[in-house]
Design a protein around this motif. Structure first.
Motif, PDB file in Angstrom:
ATOM      1  N   GLN A   2      -2.542   0.202  -3.978  1.00 27.74           N
ATOM      2  CA  GLN A   2      -1.785  -1.196  -3.675  1.00 27.74           C
ATOM      3  C   GLN A   2      -3.044  -2.269  -4.275  1.00 27.74           C
ATOM      4  O   GLN A   2      -4.057  -1.940  -4.056  1.00 27.74           O
ATOM      5  CB  GLN A   2      -1.287  -1.527  -2.529  1.00 27.74           C
ATOM      6  N   GLN A   4      -4.325  -6.139  -5.474  1.00 25.16           N
ATOM      7  CA  GLN A   4      -3.965  -7.785  -5.089  1.00 25.16           C
ATOM      8  C   GLN A   4      -5.084  -8.442  -5.701  1.00 25.16           C
ATOM      9  O   GLN A   4      -6.217  -8.367  -5.701  1.00 25.16           O
ATOM     10  CB  GLN A   4      -4.369  -7.992  -3.755  1.00 25.16           C
ATOM     11  N   SER A   6      -6.855 -12.272  -7.302  1.00 23.61           N
ATOM     12  CA  SER A   6      -7.176 -13.526  -6.891  1.00 23.61           C
ATOM     13  C   SER A   6      -8.173 -14.080  -7.679  1.00 23.61           C
ATOM     14  O   SER A   6      -8.852 -13.422  -8.823  1.00 23.61           O
ATOM     15  CB  SER A   6      -7.759 -13.552  -5.498  1.00 23.61           C
ATOM     16  N   CYS A  21      -9.625  -8.272  -8.262  1.00 25.35           N
ATOM     17  CA  CYS A  21      -8.549  -7.679  -7.682  1.00 25.35           C
ATOM     18  C   CYS A  21      -9.140  -6.414  -7.011  1.00 25.35           C
ATOM     19  O   CYS A  21      -9.826  -5.505  -7.220  1.00 25.35           O
ATOM     20  CB  CYS A  21      -7.860  -6.823  -9.018  1.00 25.35           C
ATOM     21  N   TYR A  94      -2.627 -10.242 -14.313  1.00 30.51           N
ATOM     22  CA  TYR A  94      -2.131  -9.174 -13.493  1.00 30.51           C
ATOM     23  C   TYR A  94      -3.220  -7.961 -13.688  1.00 30.51           C
ATOM     24  O   TYR A  94      -3.725  -7.771 -14.713  1.00 30.51           O
ATOM     25  CB  TYR A  94      -0.920  -8.505 -13.892  1.00 30.51           C
ATOM     26  N   GLY A 112      -0.515  -5.268  -9.468  1.00 27.44           N
ATOM     27  CA  GLY A 112      -0.629  -6.367  -8.357  1.00 27.44           C
ATOM     28  C   GLY A 112       0.209  -7.547  -8.697  1.00 27.44           C
ATOM     29  O   GLY A 112       0.534  -7.737  -9.867  1.00 27.44           O
ATOM     30  N   GLN A 113       0.154  -8.486  -7.815  1.00 26.83           N
ATOM     31  CA  GLN A 113       0.672  -9.754  -8.123  1.00 26.83           C
ATOM     32  C   GLN A 113      -0.249 -10.519  -8.754  1.00 26.83           C
ATOM     33  O   GLN A 113      -1.155 -10.287  -8.833  1.00 26.83           O
ATOM     34  CB  GLN A 113       1.299 -10.475  -6.670  1.00 26.83           C
ATOM     35  N   THR A 115      -2.160 -13.619 -10.699  1.00 27.36           N
ATOM     36  CA  THR A 115      -2.838 -14.954 -10.326  1.00 27.36           C
ATOM     37  C   THR A 115      -2.837 -15.970 -11.601  1.00 27.36           C
ATOM     38  O   THR A 115      -3.181 -15.540 -12.684  1.00 27.36           O
ATOM     39  CB  THR A 115      -4.344 -14.594  -9.790  1.00 27.36           C
TER      40      THR A 115
END
Length: 121
Positions: A2, A4, A6, A21, A94, A112-113, A115
């Motif tokens: 997973q 994420q 930023s 990430c 991403y 990931g989501q 930014t």
């Protein structure tokens, strides 16, 4: 794995930003990591990737010489250092991961989501 991302934000042309990430899950060091971006109204675009060990990188021509990808396997984190930013770099960025070989844009299955990075002129 997973992911994420930023670190996005707004910056003036010529400025710099560093995206991070973070990855959770097992065996981060077994994944090739990549960065992609999608500008409003455009298709997703490959930015670059980095090998499992971090010793090899591959970049799209549009960012070569301005962007640098690195990773810290001890921290399960991959970075995208963006310098000399241009308004056309404005996009949602991403991070992605794959276990298949090759640094090209194909085969990334974990995302990931995004930014948002906004570069003003």
């Amino acid at each position: 794995v997973q992911l994420q991302a930023s670190g996005g934000g707004s910056v003036q042309a010529g400025g710099s930003l560093r995206l991070s990430c973070g990855a959770s899950g097992r065996n981060f060091r077994n994944y090739i990591m990549g960065w992609f971006r999608q500008a409003p109204g455009k298709e997703r675009e490959f930015v670059g990737s980095i090998s499992w060990s971090g010793t090899s990188t591959y970049y799209a021509d549009s960012v070569k010489g301005r962007f640098t990808i690195s990773r810290d396997n001890a921290k399960n984190t991959v970075y995208l250092q963006m310098n000399s930013l241009k308004p056309e770099d404005t996009a949602v960025y991403y991070c992605a991961a794959k276990q298949s070989s090759g640094l090209g844009p194909q085969g990334f299955g974990s995302w990931g989501q995004g930014t948002l990075v906004t570069v003003s002129s």
